[in-house]
Scaffold this active site. Sequence first.
Site, short mmCIF file in Angstrom:
data_model
loop_
_atom_site.label_atom_id
_atom_site.label_comp_id
_atom_site.label_asym_id
_atom_site.label_seq_id
_atom_site.Cartn_x
_atom_site.Cartn_y
_atom_site.Cartn_z
N ARG A 35 0.84 -1.21 0.00
CA ARG A 35 0.00 0.00 0.00
C ARG A 35 0.87 1.25 0.00
NH1 ARG A 35 -5.35 -0.67 2.41
NH2 ARG A 35 -5.35 -2.71 3.40
N THR A 37 0.61 3.62 2.01
CA THR A 37 0.82 4.06 3.39
C THR A 37 0.91 2.85 4.31
OG1 THR A 37 -1.57 4.31 3.53
CG2 THR A 37 -0.31 6.32 3.21
N CYS A 42 -6.29 -1.78 9.36
CA CYS A 42 -6.75 -1.10 10.56
C CYS A 42 -6.67 0.42 10.42
CB CYS A 42 -5.93 -1.57 11.75
SG CYS A 42 -6.37 -0.77 13.28
N VAL A 240 -29.68 -13.28 1.28
CA VAL A 240 -29.77 -12.60 0.00
C VAL A 240 -29.31 -13.60 -1.06
CG1 VAL A 240 -28.80 -10.72 -1.39
CG2 VAL A 240 -29.34 -10.35 1.04
N GLY A 275 -18.10 -11.10 6.76
CA GLY A 275 -16.87 -11.66 7.31
C GLY A 275 -15.67 -11.31 6.46
N ASP A 315 -4.44 -11.38 11.14
CA ASP A 315 -5.67 -11.87 10.51
C ASP A 315 -5.44 -13.07 9.59
OD1 ASP A 315 -7.02 -9.76 11.68
OD2 ASP A 315 -7.84 -8.98 9.81
N HIS A 447 -16.14 7.91 42.39
CA HIS A 447 -17.54 8.31 42.28
C HIS A 447 -17.62 9.77 41.86
CE1 HIS A 447 -21.79 8.63 43.19
NE2 HIS A 447 -21.53 9.76 43.84
P1 FAD Z 1 -3.81 -5.95 7.97
O1 FAD Z 1 -4.10 -4.79 8.81
O2 FAD Z 1 -4.84 -6.39 6.98
O3 FAD Z 1 -2.45 -5.61 7.23
C1 FAD Z 1 -1.91 -6.45 6.27
C2 FAD Z 1 -1.12 -5.60 5.30
O4 FAD Z 1 -0.35 -6.47 4.50
C3 FAD Z 1 -1.97 -4.79 4.34
O5 FAD Z 1 -1.67 -3.42 4.44
C4 FAD Z 1 -1.60 -5.33 2.95
O6 FAD Z 1 -1.53 -4.31 1.97
C5 FAD Z 1 -0.23 -5.92 3.21
N1 FAD Z 1 0.14 -7.01 2.31
C6 FAD Z 1 -0.59 -8.11 1.97
N2 FAD Z 1 0.13 -8.92 1.18
C7 FAD Z 1 1.33 -8.32 1.02
C8 FAD Z 1 2.51 -8.66 0.31
N3 FAD Z 1 2.59 -9.80 -0.39
N4 FAD Z 1 3.54 -7.81 0.34
C9 FAD Z 1 3.47 -6.63 1.04
N5 FAD Z 1 2.39 -6.27 1.74
C10 FAD Z 1 1.34 -7.10 1.73
N6 FAD Z 1 -10.09 -4.49 14.70
C11 FAD Z 1 -10.09 -4.04 15.96
O7 FAD Z 1 -9.39 -4.60 16.82
N7 FAD Z 1 -10.83 -2.95 16.33
C12 FAD Z 1 -11.61 -2.30 15.45
O8 FAD Z 1 -12.27 -1.32 15.81
C13 FAD Z 1 -11.65 -2.76 14.11
N8 FAD Z 1 -12.40 -2.13 13.19
C14 FAD Z 1 -12.39 -2.58 11.90
C15 FAD Z 1 -13.21 -1.94 10.97
C16 FAD Z 1 -13.23 -2.37 9.66
C17 FAD Z 1 -14.10 -1.65 8.66
C18 FAD Z 1 -12.41 -3.45 9.26
C19 FAD Z 1 -12.41 -3.92 7.83
C20 FAD Z 1 -11.61 -4.11 10.18
C21 FAD Z 1 -11.60 -3.68 11.50
N9 FAD Z 1 -10.83 -4.31 12.47
C22 FAD Z 1 -10.85 -3.88 13.77
C23 FAD Z 1 -9.99 -5.47 12.14
C24 FAD Z 1 -8.52 -5.02 11.98
O9 FAD Z 1 -8.44 -4.06 10.96
C25 FAD Z 1 -7.66 -6.22 11.65
O10 FAD Z 1 -7.84 -7.24 12.61
C26 FAD Z 1 -6.19 -5.83 11.62
O11 FAD Z 1 -5.96 -4.82 10.67
C27 FAD Z 1 -5.33 -7.05 11.30
O12 FAD Z 1 -3.99 -6.67 11.24
P2 FAD Z 1 -2.94 -7.47 10.31
O13 FAD Z 1 -1.65 -6.79 10.50
O14 FAD Z 1 -3.05 -8.90 10.57
O15 FAD Z 1 -3.47 -7.26 8.83
P1 NAD Z 2 -18.45 -10.86 11.26
O1 NAD Z 2 -17.94 -12.23 11.25
O2 NAD Z 2 -18.35 -10.02 12.48
O3 NAD Z 2 -20.01 -10.88 10.90
C1 NAD Z 2 -20.49 -11.41 9.70
C2 NAD Z 2 -21.99 -11.64 9.85
O4 NAD Z 2 -22.51 -11.98 8.59
C3 NAD Z 2 -22.33 -12.78 10.80
O5 NAD Z 2 -23.35 -12.37 11.67
C4 NAD Z 2 -22.78 -13.89 9.86
O6 NAD Z 2 -23.73 -14.76 10.43
C5 NAD Z 2 -23.39 -13.08 8.74
N1 NAD Z 2 -23.45 -13.76 7.45
C6 NAD Z 2 -22.55 -14.59 6.90
N2 NAD Z 2 -22.95 -14.98 5.67
C7 NAD Z 2 -24.13 -14.35 5.44
C8 NAD Z 2 -25.02 -14.31 4.34
N3 NAD Z 2 -24.77 -15.01 3.23
N4 NAD Z 2 -26.14 -13.57 4.43
C9 NAD Z 2 -26.41 -12.85 5.58
N5 NAD Z 2 -25.58 -12.85 6.65
C10 NAD Z 2 -24.46 -13.57 6.57
O7 NAD Z 2 -17.79 -10.15 10.00
P2 NAD Z 2 -17.67 -8.63 9.61
O8 NAD Z 2 -18.69 -7.81 10.27
O9 NAD Z 2 -17.59 -8.64 8.12
O10 NAD Z 2 -16.26 -8.24 10.19
C11 NAD Z 2 -15.06 -8.93 9.74
C12 NAD Z 2 -14.00 -8.94 10.79
O11 NAD Z 2 -13.52 -7.62 11.04
C13 NAD Z 2 -14.50 -9.50 12.08
O12 NAD Z 2 -13.80 -10.69 12.34
C14 NAD Z 2 -14.18 -8.49 13.13
O13 NAD Z 2 -13.51 -9.05 14.18
C15 NAD Z 2 -13.32 -7.45 12.43
N6 NAD Z 2 -13.82 -6.13 12.84
C16 NAD Z 2 -13.70 -5.79 14.16
C17 NAD Z 2 -14.24 -4.59 14.60
C18 NAD Z 2 -14.14 -4.24 16.06
O14 NAD Z 2 -13.34 -4.84 16.75
N7 NAD Z 2 -14.92 -3.31 16.55
C19 NAD Z 2 -14.89 -3.74 13.72
C20 NAD Z 2 -15.00 -4.14 12.40
C21 NAD Z 2 -14.45 -5.33 11.97
#
Ligand code: FAD
Ligand code: NAD
Length: 468
Positions: A35, A37, A42, A240, A275, A315, A447
């Site tokens: 990427r 950045t 995250c 869906v 998911g 992840d 408190h």
């Molecule tokens: P990532 O953050 O996915 O980083 C992996 C990086 O590897 C990416 O930047 C990618 O570009 C890079 N990469 C992949 N392949 C290669 C390659 N071959 N060479 C070089 N670079 C590569 N988690 C929380 O705990 N709290 C939250 O509030 C939260 N909110 C979220 C909201 C959303 C909308 C989403 C989608 C996720 C959220 N998560 C949250 C989940 C969190 O983002 C992930 O659990 C976390 O980013 C995982 O970290 P990681 O380092 O394993 O992977």
């Molecule tokens: P999730 O696993 O939290 O939820 C997916 C939901 O989709 C489940 O309730 C599942 O039963 C449902 N589902 C699956 N297949 C379906 C279908 N065909 N039709 C209708 N419903 C269906 O996944 P997410 O919300 O996509 O989040 C992905 C990951 O990102 C999670 O593992 C989460 O830990 C991480 N995340 C974390 C935070 C946080 O910590 N606050 C915020 C955002 C994302």
Amino acid sequence: MSTYDVVILGGGPGGYNAAIRAGQLGLKAACVEGRATLGGTCLNVGCMPSKALLHASELYDAAMGSEFASLGIEVKPTLNLAQMMKQKDESVTGLTKGIEFLFRKNKVDWIKGWGHIDGPGKVTVTVTDNAGGKTELSAKDIIIATGSEPTPLPGVDIDNKRILDSTGALSLTEVPKHLVVIGAGVIGLELGSVWRRLGAQVTVVEFLDRICPGVDGEAGKTLQRSLSKQGISFKLSSKVTSATSSDTGVQLSVEPAAGGTAEVLEADYVLVAIGRRPYTQGLGLENVGLTTDKRGMLTNKGHRTEAAGVWVIGDVTSGPMLAHKAEDEAMACVEQIVGKAGEVNYDLIPNVIYTKPELASVGKTEEQLKAEGRAFKVGKFPFTANSRAKINHETEGFAKVLADERTDEILGVHLVGPSVSEMIGEYCVAMEFSASAEDIALTCHPHPTRSEALRQAAMNVEGMATQM
Ligand code: FAD
Ligand code: NAD
């Protein structure tokens, strides 16, 4: 060829924390990130931009609805969506630049490009910055931290025009009239809340008969009730089966999960949030004899893969897909590489849903304890009886403590309410030290604070709450 002690693939919370810890421990470390950045999912398109929009939309909603007015604050807000998105993007840029600073401080090299494992200790990077071309790296140890990507839904093709993944839903340029969210998980509820607060009608379609599978059932039901009151509609036990999109909207065919008569839902935008799946595309795993399991996941034993000198964190491997879990694994993995005893306590990884009210939990749910046949006591305390919550007119939710029937050890804590994300840490620490509910019950809390509800819940494990 550049030689390193450790090369880390991926610059998300797993990768960047591993790189920084490696630098701290005196290793020559490179982090390969394709990427533009650092910060991974995250910082760029996950935790941070979603929290920025949750915060801003919560304030807008409070000012727009009766909340501010009831406190005697009369305002007529106007939504400037472009500015809301701009401040979100600026915050993200600040955070990603912060990782660049930490890399410099800890002498970590950021190799800008996509890494490919060529063999044991060998990585080729297809460079993405202006230099272009390829660069070769060698290292004693390689850490795979390549993260995850959204799971696709067959028949509902994400184009990020009308049918969005979370990244698309974080940067819309207009408020949807009707947003259909597929999946009542954490992304669906958080981003559904953002757009509901900004004025969209939101319908959440969930395959199962409950929202957020895996969270404590009582906590999940309480959250669903609150979100329903805020105007989010839920279609549980529904699937869906197809989507047809045009320039102006999407038609979705929705059926009962068990099969039956389909209905058509019309939306101007659809968010697919069913998911995430591990990301290992183009990584060259075969060159070190690695394969993924049927979920596409790289398995590990104490962060080691089956290939010598190749480690995996975050992840892309087993466990909850959470930034703080990736960060913990990063620290433990690098410490193991240098011969220290790095370890992650997978029983105590907190989980938070940042809706309003928030849901925060750690440890076992009631359902899990029952399935294990474990005898436990329940102490509960509602925020309606907490003075700070009452003064602030934020009385939804409760604190619930589950403790072992015989030893009183805390086994699980489930909080629904205002700012509980900031409160669950108290119980994470207590449980790391194997605290009993009585330990919390006997600990003085300030408190008036909402945290008193946590103490009262612990007191109530023995029916001793004094404030209800
Ligand atoms: P990532 O953050 O996915 O980083 C992996 C990086 O590897 C990416 O930047 C990618 O570009 C890079 N990469 C992949 N392949 C290669 C390659 N071959 N060479 C070089 N670079 C590569 N988690 C929380 O705990 N709290 C939250 O509030 C939260 N909110 C979220 C909201 C959303 C909308 C989403 C989608 C996720 C959220 N998560 C949250 C989940 C969190 O983002 C992930 O659990 C976390 O980013 C995982 O970290 P990681 O380092 O394993 O992977
Ligand atoms: P999730 O696993 O939290 O939820 C997916 C939901 O989709 C489940 O309730 C599942 O039963 C449902 N589902 C699956 N297949 C379906 C279908 N065909 N039709 C209708 N419903 C269906 O996944 P997410 O919300 O996509 O989040 C992905 C990951 O990102 C999670 O593992 C989460 O830990 C991480 N995340 C974390 C935070 C946080 O910590 N606050 C915020 C955002 C994302």
